[in-house]
Design a protein around this motif. Structure first.
Motif, PDB file in Angstrom:
ATOM      1  N   ILE A  65      26.769  11.993 -56.787  1.00 22.00           N
ATOM      2  CA  ILE A  65      27.220  13.378 -56.602  1.00 22.00           C
ATOM      3  C   ILE A  65      26.419  14.307 -57.516  1.00 22.00           C
ATOM      4  O   ILE A  65      25.944  15.360 -57.102  1.00 22.00           O
ATOM      5  CB  ILE A  65      28.729  13.468 -56.920  1.00 22.00           C
ATOM      6  N   PRO A  82      18.942  28.996 -50.929  1.00 20.69           N
ATOM      7  CA  PRO A  82      19.296  27.665 -50.420  1.00 20.69           C
ATOM      8  C   PRO A  82      18.225  26.612 -50.682  1.00 20.69           C
ATOM      9  O   PRO A  82      18.540  25.434 -50.803  1.00 20.69           O
ATOM     10  CB  PRO A  82      19.455  27.892 -48.915  1.00 20.69           C
ATOM     11  N   PHE A 118      28.777   6.190 -57.893  1.00 20.15           N
ATOM     12  CA  PHE A 118      29.226   7.342 -57.142  1.00 20.15           C
ATOM     13  C   PHE A 118      29.088   8.667 -57.877  1.00 20.15           C
ATOM     14  O   PHE A 118      28.591   9.639 -57.335  1.00 20.15           O
ATOM     15  CB  PHE A 118      30.646   7.175 -56.617  1.00 20.15           C
ATOM     16  N   PHE A 152      29.703  22.258 -59.608  1.00 18.93           N
ATOM     17  CA  PHE A 152      29.761  22.656 -58.198  1.00 18.93           C
ATOM     18  C   PHE A 152      29.635  24.165 -58.042  1.00 18.93           C
ATOM     19  O   PHE A 152      29.130  24.650 -57.030  1.00 18.93           O
ATOM     20  CB  PHE A 152      31.034  22.128 -57.537  1.00 18.93           C
ATOM     21  N   LEU A 153      30.089  24.885 -59.063  1.00 18.16           N
ATOM     22  CA  LEU A 153      29.932  26.333 -59.043  1.00 18.16           C
ATOM     23  C   LEU A 153      28.437  26.693 -59.065  1.00 18.16           C
ATOM     24  O   LEU A 153      27.969  27.532 -58.287  1.00 18.16           O
ATOM     25  CB  LEU A 153      30.639  26.934 -60.254  1.00 18.16           C
ATOM     26  N   PHE A 185      22.938  14.847 -56.288  1.00 17.49           N
ATOM     27  CA  PHE A 185      22.940  15.825 -55.198  1.00 17.49           C
ATOM     28  C   PHE A 185      22.888  17.238 -55.756  1.00 17.49           C
ATOM     29  O   PHE A 185      22.101  18.071 -55.310  1.00 17.49           O
ATOM     30  CB  PHE A 185      24.217  15.715 -54.369  1.00 17.49           C
ATOM     31  N   MET A 212      41.441  23.927 -70.598  1.00 17.18           N
ATOM     32  CA  MET A 212      40.413  24.829 -71.124  1.00 17.18           C
ATOM     33  C   MET A 212      40.577  24.972 -72.624  1.00 17.18           C
ATOM     34  O   MET A 212      41.687  25.175 -73.105  1.00 17.18           O
ATOM     35  CB  MET A 212      40.556  26.234 -70.515  1.00 17.18           C
ATOM     36  N   MET A 231      26.033  24.801 -58.046  1.00 18.66           N
ATOM     37  CA  MET A 231      25.472  24.386 -56.762  1.00 18.66           C
ATOM     38  C   MET A 231      25.781  25.425 -55.695  1.00 18.66           C
ATOM     39  O   MET A 231      24.906  25.817 -54.917  1.00 18.66           O
ATOM     40  CB  MET A 231      26.081  23.039 -56.379  1.00 18.66           C
ATOM     41  N   THR A 232      27.028  25.920 -55.687  1.00 15.97           N
ATOM     42  CA  THR A 232      27.429  26.916 -54.702  1.00 15.97           C
ATOM     43  C   THR A 232      26.594  28.184 -54.860  1.00 15.97           C
ATOM     44  O   THR A 232      26.063  28.713 -53.876  1.00 15.97           O
ATOM     45  CB  THR A 232      28.917  27.256 -54.879  1.00 15.97           C
ATOM     46  N   GLU A 259      33.174  19.239 -63.802  1.00 15.81           N
ATOM     47  CA  GLU A 259      32.663  19.045 -62.451  1.00 15.81           C
ATOM     48  C   GLU A 259      32.708  20.370 -61.690  1.00 15.81           C
ATOM     49  O   GLU A 259      31.798  20.685 -60.927  1.00 15.81           O
ATOM     50  CB  GLU A 259      33.492  17.983 -61.738  1.00 15.81           C
ATOM     51  N   GLY A 260      33.770  21.128 -61.925  1.00 19.11           N
ATOM     52  CA  GLY A 260      33.912  22.423 -61.258  1.00 19.11           C
ATOM     53  C   GLY A 260      32.740  23.343 -61.573  1.00 19.11           C
ATOM     54  O   GLY A 260      32.213  23.998 -60.677  1.00 19.11           O
ATOM     55  N   LEU A 287      38.447  19.515 -68.083  1.00 16.51           N
ATOM     56  CA  LEU A 287      38.964  19.298 -66.736  1.00 16.51           C
ATOM     57  C   LEU A 287      38.105  19.989 -65.685  1.00 16.51           C
ATOM     58  O   LEU A 287      38.198  19.687 -64.503  1.00 16.51           O
ATOM     59  CB  LEU A 287      40.403  19.803 -66.625  1.00 16.51           C
ATOM     60  N   PHE A 288      37.285  20.940 -66.117  1.00 16.88           N
ATOM     61  CA  PHE A 288      36.564  21.741 -65.133  1.00 16.88           C
ATOM     62  C   PHE A 288      35.050  21.546 -65.222  1.00 16.88           C
ATOM     63  O   PHE A 288      34.296  22.323 -64.663  1.00 16.88           O
ATOM     64  CB  PHE A 288      36.931  23.224 -65.288  1.00 16.88           C
ATOM     65  N   LEU A 291      23.016  27.658 -53.689  1.00 15.00           N
ATOM     66  CA  LEU A 291      22.924  27.563 -52.231  1.00 15.00           C
ATOM     67  C   LEU A 291      23.108  28.923 -51.574  1.00 15.00           C
ATOM     68  O   LEU A 291      22.489  29.236 -50.559  1.00 15.00           O
ATOM     69  CB  LEU A 291      23.971  26.586 -51.693  1.00 15.00           C
ATOM     70  N   ILE A 292      23.997  29.747 -52.149  1.00 17.47           N
ATOM     71  CA  ILE A 292      24.245  31.055 -51.547  1.00 17.47           C
ATOM     72  C   ILE A 292      23.050  31.979 -51.751  1.00 17.47           C
ATOM     73  O   ILE A 292      22.613  32.674 -50.834  1.00 17.47           O
ATOM     74  CB  ILE A 292      25.520  31.694 -52.142  1.00 17.47           C
TER      75      ILE A 292
END
Lengths: 299, 319
Positions: A236, A291, A232, A280-281, A239, A1, A283-284, A276-277, A273-274, A287-288
């Motif tokens: 991802i 959706p 690949f 995905f955060l 998506f 970070m 995305m999460t 991608e994190g 380093l984060f 979705l929550i």
């Protein structure tokens, strides 16, 4: 970070502009892939897990065509059409056999193809990183804005992608073909009862999705190095984009793709380093809370 | 009912005895290493099938628990210096807690959205492992090894002891899961898979059953990861990568989704395939891809599922 580095970058115009243009082209390339994925899901209700491999094929097709002809236009158009054709054949011969099974069989067929295509690329083009190089027409000094860099090719890429996005939107909302596609998406049985060949529609949509992915790969060829398995990470990310924007929504794909592109480009400075994190955060959280995605229709 | 319980225990004991005798037939490290990896993957794949095959919850992110089990166990052994049984139980507790929270969030979503959210949670863990370098060692994995102090006369740094331990965990885990799917709860899981709305009308709290299935699957998934971290004496970010979930899905589909021991058979097949194909050809993914296509387009029941189906048909034909 390294939040300090991010702040330093954000406070200088040159860094902001360089990172933004970099993020924009990542987003644009991502949009083309994600739009195809989203279109296929919206119409066929299947997730094409091998969509990233179509992007890879597009890049390699463009490489070969460009090396053979030396003409970038031929390379891009040829690669996009070639991948579209490949998508059509794949859909007719393989994917259409697993429409009525559960999602795991679709995943399996696609994964089989990801593996086969990755190895095929290694056999045909070799396992080393390939780089196509910038076409002669774009080999000129970049435009400087407030000390930030904007390569000419980036402008071209952004223009082409926005044009494609516009055409795609018009195609789906303003033409008879688009109307048929939307009808087949809502109710394929009813559509086919009205005398429309839905198999042809599905094949056509898959081909169009493949064409977009191939176009993205071909446009990426001058600015990205190529290697087997390169599809690949973009798979991802697309998506994430389709989930954020809403499955089946082209406008949502554009917004989502630009967002992810900018996260990637500023993230490499602030939180390498984060990165991608963070994606995905996003995305999460989407979705929550919703959706169906930011621009998706509730059903 | 009572007699089948005893029969099952006898069968489990017999399986354990066979596992103990096998090294006499196949001496050598290659075999015991294979069996240890197999026990980790078989438990993991079978636990995923509790969700996919029995409850109808297609999780793409089951590797979350594989990675979680491996890292929490390895970190507890390394940083806290606890004994193996304590760390084992604590890992089960951590996974159950995480599975409860993640499961409660995920099962609200339907179909592909459920799948994507589980994948997102798994990749979040992967990202955290990569980014939290001081604790996890980042993309290099945990360095320094996992200490394996002896307990109750069991020395897990001895390959023979590790083999016996993993075999025992495999047999006990499969035994518990086998009983679960045979229990009324297991039948409720299948009812929800086949028709959630009808189950709801019959008074079943669908979300509660789904959540419990998610937690049980998560706990056993983490035990799979735990065994792997014991075996490699470390933990790597790859344990939490999507490929782990993908491999488990293939094991389930290769062995047979509708049979309890399908994932076990699939795990044997995929591991053997890995070992054989990499030795025979350098075009590993090409071969694996073609095999996967054959299963997806031809042998949809999976190998064990197909064998059982053919057997039933022969029996029906003979009568």
């Amino acid at each position: 970070m390294d939040p300090q580095a991010l702040l330093t970058c954000l406070s200088t115009a040159s860094c902001v502009i360089t990172q933004t243009t970099g993020g924009l082209i990542s987003g644009m390339l991502l949009f083309l892939v994600a739009a195809g994925l989203s279109l296929i899901f919206g119409t066929l209700k299947v997730v094409n897990f091998m969509h990233g491999s179509l992007y890879m094929l597009g890049a390699y097709f463009a490489y070969t065509l460009y090396t053979a002809t030396g003409n970038f236009t031929i390379a891009v158009v040829g690669a996009a059409l070639g991948v579209g054709l490949f998508g059509l054949v794949f859909e007719r011969l393989f994917m259409s056999r697993v429409y009525n099974t559960d999602v795991l069989m679709q995943l399996l067929v696609c994964y089989g193809f990801i593996l086969i295509l990755d190895d095929a690329v290694k056999i045909i083009w070799g396992a080393e990183f390939l780089s196509m190089g910038m076409p002669a027409a774009f080999q000129r000094p970049p435009i400087m804005i407030a000390g930030g860099i904007l390569p000419v090719y980036y402008l071209f890429l952004i223009g082409v992608t926005l044009g494609v996005a516009l055409l795609l939107g018009l195609l789906l909302t303003r033409t008879r073909a688009g109307k048929i596609v939307r009808a087949a998406a809502v109710n394929p049985t009813m559509t086919s009862a009205l005398g429309i060949n839905t198999a042809l529609v599905f094949g056509g949509v898959f081909a169009l999705g493949g064409l977009l992915a191939g176009l993205s790969g071909a446009l990426a060829a001058p600015v990205r190095s190529m290697v087997a398995g390169m599809g690949f990470s973009i798979l991802i990310e697309s998506f994430i984009v389709t989930v954020i924007g809403g499955m089946g929504s082209i406008g949502g794909a554009l917004v989502g793709a630009l967002l992810i592109g900018l996260v990637r480009s500023f993230g490499t400075i602030g939180f390498p380093l984060f990165t991608e994190g963070v994606m995905f955060l996003f995305m999460t959280l989407v979705l929550i809370t919703k959706p169906s995605g930011l621009f998706g229709k509730e059903h | 009912m009572r007699s089948t319980v005893w029969l099952d225990i006898v069968i489990a004991a017999a399986a354990m005895a066979v596992l103990l005798l096998l090294p006499l037939v196949f001496p050598g490290k290659a075999f015991s290493d294979f069996m240890i990896r197999l026990s980790a993957f078989a438990i993991f794949a079978t636990s995923l099938n509790l969700l996919v095959g029995y409850t109808g919850l297609v999780s793409f992110g089951h590797g979350l628990f594989y990675g979680l089990g491996a890292y929490s166990f390895a970190l507890m052994m390394q940083k806290l210096g606890t004994s193996i049984p304590v760390a084992f139980i604590a890992t089960v507790g951590v996974s159950a807690a995480v599975a409860t929270v993640v499961g409660a969030i995920c099962i609200r979503l339907k179909e592909i959205y459920f799948s994507f959210l589980t994948l997102a949670f798994q990749m979040l863990l992967h990202s955290v492992i990569i980014a939290w370098t001081p604790l996890t060692g980042g993309d290099q994995g945990l360095t320094g090894g996992v200490p394996r102090p002896p307990f109750l006369g069991i020395r897990l740094d001895d390959p023979q002891h590790l083999y016996i331990f993993c075999s025992a965990v495999l047999v006990v885990s499969l035994y518990i899961m086998w009983h679960l799917v045979r229990s009324p709860f297991g039948y409720t899981m299948r009812m929800i898979r086949d028709n959630p709305r009808r189950a709801e009308f019959l008074g079943v709290r669908v979300w509660r059953v789904r959540l419990l299935a998610f937690v049980v699957a998560g706990v056993f998934g983490s035990i799979g990861g735990l065994l792997m971290s014991l075996f490699v004496s470390s933990a790597y970010p790859d344990f939490a990568y999507w490929t782990v979930s993908g491999e488990a899905v293939f094991m389930i589909l290769m062995g047979g989704i509708s049979v309890f021991f399908g994932p076990l058979v699939g795990a044997v097949m995929l591991l053997l395939l890995n070992d054989v194909v990499t030795r025979v050809t350098e075009h590993y993914s090409l071969m694996l891809g073609i095999i996967i296509l054959c299963f997806a387009l031809g042998l949809r029941k999976g190998l064990l599922g197909f064998v059982l189906w053919a057997w039933e048909r022969r029996r029906a034909g003979a009568q």
